[in-house]
Design a protein around this motif. Structure first.
Motif, PDB file in Angstrom:
ATOM      1  N   ALA A 234       0.846  -1.514   0.157  1.00 49.18           N
ATOM      2  CA  ALA A 234       0.029  -0.139  -0.062  1.00 49.18           C
ATOM      3  C   ALA A 234       0.924   1.164   0.199  1.00 49.18           C
ATOM      4  O   ALA A 234       0.421   2.212  -0.825  1.00 49.18           O
ATOM      5  N   PHE A 235       1.932   1.128   0.770  1.00 44.03           N
ATOM      6  CA  PHE A 235       2.528   2.595   1.243  1.00 44.03           C
ATOM      7  C   PHE A 235       4.085   2.509   0.203  1.00 44.03           C
ATOM      8  O   PHE A 235       4.799   3.590   0.177  1.00 44.03           O
ATOM      9  N   GLY A 236       4.468   1.300  -0.266  1.00 45.64           N
ATOM     10  CA  GLY A 236       5.722   1.210  -1.098  1.00 45.64           C
ATOM     11  C   GLY A 236       6.871   1.309  -0.107  1.00 45.64           C
ATOM     12  O   GLY A 236       7.649   2.336  -0.188  1.00 45.64           O
ATOM     13  N   MET A 237       6.971   0.453   0.833  1.00 47.08           N
ATOM     14  CA  MET A 237       8.106   0.394   1.725  1.00 47.08           C
ATOM     15  C   MET A 237       8.677  -1.048   1.795  1.00 47.08           C
ATOM     16  O   MET A 237       7.778  -2.052   1.818  1.00 47.08           O
ATOM     17  N   PRO A 238       9.814  -1.285   2.295  1.00 48.51           N
ATOM     18  CA  PRO A 238      10.145  -2.561   2.637  1.00 48.51           C
ATOM     19  C   PRO A 238       9.303  -3.384   3.666  1.00 48.51           C
ATOM     20  O   PRO A 238       9.121  -2.471   4.724  1.00 48.51           O
ATOM     21  N   LEU A 239       9.424  -4.664   3.751  1.00 50.76           N
ATOM     22  CA  LEU A 239       8.525  -5.553   4.685  1.00 50.76           C
ATOM     23  C   LEU A 239       9.365  -5.164   6.140  1.00 50.76           C
ATOM     24  O   LEU A 239      10.734  -5.365   6.166  1.00 50.76           O
ATOM     25  N   GLN A 240       8.661  -4.882   6.983  1.00 50.60           N
ATOM     26  CA  GLN A 240       9.144  -4.749   8.532  1.00 50.60           C
ATOM     27  C   GLN A 240       8.444  -5.164   9.536  1.00 50.60           C
ATOM     28  O   GLN A 240       7.806  -4.675  10.439  1.00 50.60           O
ATOM     29  N   PHE A 241       8.496  -6.647   9.373  1.00 47.12           N
ATOM     30  CA  PHE A 241       7.646  -7.332  10.356  1.00 47.12           C
ATOM     31  C   PHE A 241       8.136  -7.217  11.805  1.00 47.12           C
ATOM     32  O   PHE A 241       7.179  -7.154  12.426  1.00 47.12           O
ATOM     33  N   ASP A 242       9.119  -6.789  12.107  1.00 49.60           N
ATOM     34  CA  ASP A 242       9.649  -6.747  13.468  1.00 49.60           C
ATOM     35  C   ASP A 242       9.059  -5.362  14.100  1.00 49.60           C
ATOM     36  O   ASP A 242       9.195  -5.182  15.444  1.00 49.60           O
ATOM     37  N   LYS A 243       8.682  -4.504  13.248  1.00 50.06           N
ATOM     38  CA  LYS A 243       8.081  -3.171  13.809  1.00 50.06           C
ATOM     39  C   LYS A 243       6.449  -3.252  13.954  1.00 50.06           C
ATOM     40  O   LYS A 243       6.059  -2.252  14.589  1.00 50.06           O
ATOM     41  N   ILE A 244       6.054  -4.320  13.933  1.00 50.98           N
ATOM     42  CA  ILE A 244       4.562  -4.274  13.961  1.00 50.98           C
ATOM     43  C   ILE A 244       4.080  -4.543  15.561  1.00 50.98           C
ATOM     44  O   ILE A 244       4.683  -5.134  16.099  1.00 50.98           O
ATOM     45  N   PHE A 245       3.104  -3.917  15.958  1.00 56.05           N
ATOM     46  CA  PHE A 245       2.434  -4.027  17.381  1.00 56.05           C
ATOM     47  C   PHE A 245       1.041  -4.870  17.099  1.00 56.05           C
ATOM     48  O   PHE A 245       0.532  -4.885  16.122  1.00 56.05           O
ATOM     49  N   THR A 246       1.297  -5.979  17.991  1.00 54.66           N
ATOM     50  CA  THR A 246       0.311  -7.194  17.996  1.00 54.66           C
ATOM     51  C   THR A 246      -0.152  -7.369  19.109  1.00 54.66           C
ATOM     52  O   THR A 246       0.570  -7.573  20.522  1.00 54.66           O
ATOM     53  N   GLU A 247      -1.674  -7.513  19.565  1.00 53.78           N
ATOM     54  CA  GLU A 247      -2.294  -7.730  20.589  1.00 53.78           C
ATOM     55  C   GLU A 247      -3.299  -8.827  19.975  1.00 53.78           C
ATOM     56  O   GLU A 247      -4.053  -8.386  18.988  1.00 53.78           O
ATOM     57  N   GLY A 248      -3.511  -9.686  20.937  1.00 52.58           N
ATOM     58  CA  GLY A 248      -4.497 -10.935  20.576  1.00 52.58           C
ATOM     59  C   GLY A 248      -5.756 -10.492  21.043  1.00 52.58           C
ATOM     60  O   GLY A 248      -6.102  -9.588  21.619  1.00 52.58           O
ATOM     61  N   ILE A 249      -6.790 -11.508  20.999  1.00 49.87           N
ATOM     62  CA  ILE A 249      -7.953 -11.186  21.644  1.00 49.87           C
ATOM     63  C   ILE A 249      -8.562 -12.412  22.896  1.00 49.87           C
ATOM     64  O   ILE A 249      -9.773 -12.340  23.193  1.00 49.87           O
ATOM     65  N   SER A 250      -7.382 -12.911  23.276  1.00 50.64           N
ATOM     66  CA  SER A 250      -7.771 -13.830  24.424  1.00 50.64           C
ATOM     67  C   SER A 250      -8.277 -13.151  25.623  1.00 50.64           C
ATOM     68  O   SER A 250      -8.784 -13.430  26.479  1.00 50.64           O
ATOM     69  N   ALA A 251      -7.894 -11.883  25.751  1.00 51.67           N
ATOM     70  CA  ALA A 251      -8.421 -11.048  26.994  1.00 51.67           C
ATOM     71  C   ALA A 251      -9.793 -10.284  26.681  1.00 51.67           C
ATOM     72  O   ALA A 251     -10.321  -9.931  27.885  1.00 51.67           O
ATOM     73  N   ILE A 252     -10.463 -10.491  25.679  1.00 51.62           N
ATOM     74  CA  ILE A 252     -11.848  -9.974  25.511  1.00 51.62           C
ATOM     75  C   ILE A 252     -12.800 -10.877  25.994  1.00 51.62           C
ATOM     76  O   ILE A 252     -12.753 -12.154  26.227  1.00 51.62           O
ATOM     77  N   GLU A 253     -13.578 -10.157  26.990  1.00 52.56           N
ATOM     78  CA  GLU A 253     -14.857 -10.831  27.559  1.00 52.56           C
ATOM     79  C   GLU A 253     -16.076 -10.624  26.739  1.00 52.56           C
ATOM     80  O   GLU A 253     -16.505  -9.623  26.320  1.00 52.56           O
TER      81      GLU A 253
END
Lengths: 468, 468
Positions: free
Chosen positions: A245-264
């Motif tokens: 989308a933005f035209g930049m190299p892949l930067q997997f290490d920079k991504i913020f990730t939070e799962g759904i296990s805490a959703i009630e």
């Protein structure tokens, strides 16, 4: 006159090329085309491998008519047979590397998964001058930069439509269909397991653990569900989408990730009463300060189309500066939906889109030397609205203290739900919807609120996006 | 060795091509690419023309980086200037045919509309060996077969992504993204004006004529709204989608078209109470007996995503045998959304997708000699369910007589709504939802019911599709 013979560049030199010359070129090329089908080697005969084998076999007429040539399964490499497809009349080897080295194979289709054997296989295929088609999101997200460079050096192409959102042609939409746009942001439900769990929790008020077990029984979730429910699978896909989308190299290490296990379940109910749904979204946004790359549960207005994407289905909402919002919806996983994307890539190769044409469609849509090293914002710098749920002692002045802390941090409040305590109870749930704030300021405010004597336990916070 | 020099066919002969040869080819081609930008001529400076001019100018960096070369507006042909775009530093001519003959123009962008001057212009551009990009649905739907043949004979390409559903890359999705599928059916909201009118009628209970006037005031509908509200515009688009989906020549004269002007607000309300929405759909379906091509108001289950596409937005739902259902949503009209599609086509040409490569992507997705002359079913042979609304005298036995006639025609009933008469009234509305039946049988039954003494006036019938 030498360069005139390259058909891939004929557009640019056409004015000096004669009609006769073009006619001769055409005849010669047609002859070559007719003589040579595209011969592929399928590596891996799991769910997607067998699906690809079956689709190629069943729809051979349509596929040949669209590709303009036959696509022939020259060899299959798999450690074991799969009863879901009949390979009895195929050339099957137990050694996938044999496929990568087979001189009769033009394209290696990597459907093994993982980043060990699959990576070696792709590298060997490239080294042997073969094009690669893969459904492997982890491989592309984590090792795409180096693999693309190797492919470009060898003049071959790696295609990976099936790596993101299964059968939805979202890579093609971003790389080609929206190529006139500056993409402002995109948001996707790109993990079917997670969406299935949230849909069941909402519709039936069931608990996370309970639905997860059912998803495992139904085959939607792996025995180790971490990749799906903690957002790693979605992060792999998001980083690929964002780079295109933005035209930049892949930067997997920079991504913020939070799962759904805490959703009630109660969070889903409260969200609903505020006019929202909770979806596990991958969000990528381009701003003046940098690029946001984040996967987390998100409240979105219930009236948005993407809020109504339920069960295992996937959808990606893309906002371009010219086109406005566009949405792409379909099955994000499964044998034949994923095979649909694998075959589309094969047809592209066969049509000569990418074949030995110096990757006219660059791997990430933008020419490799035009990729920008855009900074990725840390999550603490991201601005969104928030849903906060806390448990408060039922005594006067508590709400006032909470809102004072938020106000001191410059955070204003959009909506409040305060319930009566249950019969005989002394605790009440308190739900707040804030206006947009910088995450680190909100986190400071949450710290302060949690220190209040009248607030019990931790505060649940879920980000809110209007996607408007 | 002569054919080895054609990069478009190199995939098929690669095994006999040396690495050195490929490297030399690459260097030579790169040089040519760098030297020659793609030079375009924009014909027509109305809404879409000015939008295209502005998007190309504003997003020049992204577009060049994606295309791998610059796209330069070499000339603009327009009878008058448009204050929406600044062409003061462009080469502007009042004669669009000058653009078609300009030796410095590689691609003619036809944004005039209509099928007279536009057709001549496209023919002249093809005759001059230029590629054509157009947003003209009428031109493609009515004259596409002959124009494609002319383009193929000259080795140029006509691109028309913008002709259907504005900025949604639906042509690309069908032609390329779903190329591994046998498309079973597709259904689209492909006229924004009609969808705006139905949305307003439903949400606000307003009458058709009233909303139409507002749509005209807002610029959504033309002074003569026939094309939009009678379904001709949608028919143009549907015939294009169907030909690509099924691989058959364009057959505009075979399409069944019914508009929305007969829909009353009460139909929308009754539909809602039965769990449905009414949308003006273009439907194309492949069956053993032939292809269905029809545009008409349709009841669809309210829970379907496409039932929730509101206002001027468009969406196309495509059911492929491998991928299952996929949906594509976005703005179907407007300056920049349509320009987004025009520019995507230009980037495709620039990337060398179609440029002088013998149309590796055939105009209709299938190779021209692989198109099948599939029969189009007359509407009388189509099978669907029906919504029937009639006015009955309020006396015993009427419902029984109605259901008897339906039963005699082999038509069973899914649901009935029978209302009390209004205070002092003697007439009641009677609404029936039937199961699936062949249209001609239903029409006979309707004839019979209308002849009943107790049934007053004509019966409103609207087709029902589950889209499941």
């Amino acid at each position: 006159m030498f360069p005139l013979l390259f058909s891939g560049s004929a557009l640019r030199v056409r004015s000096s090329e004669s009609d006769t010359q073009r006619f001769v070129n055409r005849v010669l090329q047609k002859e070559v085309d007719t003589l040579k089908p595209v011969r592929i080697g399928i590596c891996g005969l799991g769910t997607v491998g067998s699906g690809t084998f079956n689709v190629l076999t069943r729809n051979a007429r349509e596929i040949s008519a669209r590709a303009g040539t036959d696509i022939i399964i020259e060899q299959v490499g798999a450690r074991r047979d799969n009863p879901a497809c009949d390979t009895s009349s195929s050339n099957v080897t137990r050694d996938v590397f044999e496929v990568a080295r087979n001189p009769d194979v033009d394209v290696v289709v990597e459907l093994i998964g993982g980043t060990t054997v699959a990576k070696e296989l792709v590298e060997e295929a490239i080294a042997s001058g073969k094009h690669v088609v893969t459904a492997n999101k982890a491989l592309i997200a984590e090792f795409g930069n180096e693999l693309f460079a190797k492919a470009e050096a060898k003049g071959v192409t790696i295609s990976f439509e099936a790596a993101v959102a299964g059968g939805i042609p979202i890579i093609k939409a971003l790389r080609e269909g929206l190529s006139g746009n500056r993409v402002e942001w995109l948001a996707g439900i790109i993990n079917g397991t997670g969406n299935f769990i949230l849909t069941e929790m909402k519709d039936k008020g069931r608990a996370f653990e309970d639905v997860l077990k059912e998803a495992q029984k139904l085959g939607y979730a792996e025995a180790d569900p971490t990749f799906d429910v903690e957002g790693i699978d979605a992060a792999h896909k998001l980083v690929i989408l964002a780079s295109i989308a933005f035209g930049m190299p892949l930067q997997f290490d920079k991504i913020f990730t939070e799962g759904i296990s805490a959703i009630e379940p109660q969070d889903l109910t409260y969200a609903e009463s505020l006019g929202y749904r909770i979806k596990h979204l991958g969000i990528a946004r381009q701003s003046d300060k940098g690029v946001e790359l984040r996967v987390h549960p998100t409240l979105i207005p219930a009236k948005r189309l993407i809020a109504n994407v339920n069960g295992v289905m996937n959808a990606v909402l893309v906002k371009g500066d010219a086109v406005g919002p566009t949405l792409y919806y379909g099955a994000g996983a499964g044998a034949e939906p994923t095979a649909s994307a694998v075959v589309a890539d094969l047809v592209d190769v066969a049509r000569g889109f990418s074949a030995a044409q110096e990757n006219k469609v660059a791997h990430l849509g933008f020419a490799a030397d035009a990729l920008q090293d855009l900074p990725v914002l840390p999550i603490s710098e991201v601005t969104t609205a928030y849903y906060l749920r806390m448990t408060a002692e039922d005594r006067p002045g508590v709400l006032n203290k909470v809102t004072q802390i938020l106000s001191d941090s410059g955070i204003s409040i959009e909506a409040v739900i305060q319930k009566e305590p249950e019969e005989g109870g002394t605790e009440v749930p308190l739900i707040l919807l804030t206006n947009r704030a910088v995450e680190k300021q909100l986190m400071e405010a949450i710290d302060g609120i949690e220190r209040l004597e009248a607030i019990l336990g931790e505060i649940t916070h879920i980000r809110v996006e209007s996607l408007g």
